[in-house]
Design a protein around this motif. Sequence first.
Motif, PDB file in Angstrom:
ATOM      1  N   VAL A 181      31.029  12.159 -43.202  1.00  0.00           N
ATOM      2  CA  VAL A 181      31.483  13.542 -43.372  1.00  0.00           C
ATOM      3  C   VAL A 181      32.282  13.638 -44.666  1.00  0.00           C
ATOM      4  CG1 VAL A 181      32.922  15.382 -42.413  1.00  0.00           C
ATOM      5  CG2 VAL A 181      31.569  13.939 -40.888  1.00  0.00           C
ATOM      6  N   ARG A 182      31.952  14.648 -45.470  1.00  0.00           N
ATOM      7  CA  ARG A 182      32.695  14.847 -46.714  1.00  0.00           C
ATOM      8  C   ARG A 182      34.051  15.469 -46.405  1.00  0.00           C
ATOM      9  NH1 ARG A 182      31.777  11.779 -50.552  1.00  0.00           N
ATOM     10  NH2 ARG A 182      32.639  13.263 -52.050  1.00  0.00           N
ATOM     11  N   ILE A 183      35.106  14.840 -46.921  1.00  0.00           N
ATOM     12  CA  ILE A 183      36.481  15.252 -46.667  1.00  0.00           C
ATOM     13  C   ILE A 183      37.127  15.670 -47.979  1.00  0.00           C
ATOM     14  CG2 ILE A 183      38.740  14.525 -45.795  1.00  0.00           C
ATOM     15  CD1 ILE A 183      36.702  14.560 -43.633  1.00  0.00           C
ATOM     16  N   LEU A 184      37.877  16.769 -47.958  1.00  0.00           N
ATOM     17  CA  LEU A 184      38.642  17.224 -49.106  1.00  0.00           C
ATOM     18  C   LEU A 184      40.095  16.803 -48.918  1.00  0.00           C
ATOM     19  CD1 LEU A 184      39.024  18.911 -51.719  1.00  0.00           C
ATOM     20  CD2 LEU A 184      39.399  20.899 -50.226  1.00  0.00           C
ATOM     21  N   LEU A 185      40.615  16.024 -49.863  1.00  0.00           N
ATOM     22  CA  LEU A 185      41.997  15.547 -49.812  1.00  0.00           C
ATOM     23  C   LEU A 185      42.816  16.265 -50.877  1.00  0.00           C
ATOM     24  CD1 LEU A 185      41.111  11.756 -49.671  1.00  0.00           C
ATOM     25  CD2 LEU A 185      41.882  13.141 -47.735  1.00  0.00           C
ATOM     26  N   HIS A 186      44.043  16.639 -50.527  1.00  0.00           N
ATOM     27  CA  HIS A 186      44.924  17.330 -51.473  1.00  0.00           C
ATOM     28  C   HIS A 186      46.358  16.881 -51.203  1.00  0.00           C
ATOM     29  CE1 HIS A 186      46.370  20.399 -54.187  1.00  0.00           C
ATOM     30  NE2 HIS A 186      47.146  20.903 -53.247  1.00  0.00           N
TER      31      HIS A 186
ATOM     32  N   HIS B 269      46.964  16.130 -47.390  1.00  0.00           N
ATOM     33  CA  HIS B 269      46.267  16.949 -46.398  1.00  0.00           C
ATOM     34  C   HIS B 269      44.773  16.697 -46.508  1.00  0.00           C
ATOM     35  CE1 HIS B 269      49.870  19.300 -45.454  1.00  0.00           C
ATOM     36  NE2 HIS B 269      50.106  19.367 -46.748  1.00  0.00           N
ATOM     37  N   ALA B 270      44.055  16.911 -45.411  1.00  0.00           N
ATOM     38  CA  ALA B 270      42.610  16.673 -45.407  1.00  0.00           C
ATOM     39  C   ALA B 270      41.894  17.743 -44.590  1.00  0.00           C
ATOM     40  CB  ALA B 270      42.298  15.297 -44.835  1.00  0.00           C
TER      41      ALA B 270
END
Length: 308
Positions: free
Chosen positions: A205-210, A217-218
């Motif tokens: 699963v593609r996860i966006l991290l910031h 956060h993800a």
Amino acid sequence: MSMPHRAVRRLEKAETLDKVAKPVSSGAKRVVRPRLVRNLLSGTNLGHPLHPALTDVPIGAWTMAGLLDAVGGREAEPAADLLVKAGIVAAVPTAVTGLNDWSDTIGPERRVGLVHATANSTALTLYIASLVARARGDRRKGKALGFAGFGVMAISAYLGGHLTFVKGVNVNRTAWQQGPDEWTPVLAAAELAEGEHRTADADGVRILLHRTDGTVHALAATCSHMGGPLGEGTFEGGCVTCPWHGSTFRFADGGIERGPASTPQPCYETRIQDGRIEVRVPPAAAPAEVAEHRAHRARRRLARTPAT
């Protein structure tokens, strides 16, 4: 391929429809742009799109009116007239919410949606004419117009079903994504500086991290609305805005700040362990559900493993 399916495929390829669809879509986008309007028409606070729920009212009312016109007799005439009126009234908000949803489509979906909207407008016009004829005492004409409206409505309903169930318009694009339920390393902590974002893979699963204020956060990197790449979006105020249609999600919990999205973005727990950022699905489910989920994931992994 069935005849109805072939007909819809031809509509999808009818580029001449773009001459009308593009300017109408652009105008609709300007009308629904305000946040309050967008959220209301999209069903942002409802949990799923508003338009499909509203379609049940005119379809149901006009279908029952047709049934009473066909077999109800004289005693059923007042009820049939009332149902025609109810369908006309309900058709207005249904059309407005549909226009909002359609404004986000492009290509084949926008072409089919244009014909779908045209058919709905035609059906509404026929039912209004039917109501006028009934009020003037010409029930024969009123019934004939009603039956014609029902036929056009049935075609429109078929096109609406095609848009939803075949083309996936407004279907939650994260519904089948299952992130890791155990802590899974996805990125070196040193690769994510304050205020920056990265996308990474977490168990497929593609996860966006910031990282903001020292906290990582993800969220799922695929927008739940129409599948837009959130990693290419804009980041401000603890939120990410999808570059495709402007849906805005909070990093803290995946909640929606602005539509057209109506499904919150999947949100993951994060931690830094041995210099690596790790993520997992929040363990909010009951223990039995967690066990069942893990067993399902194990079966999936086994099914993907090549036989030796």
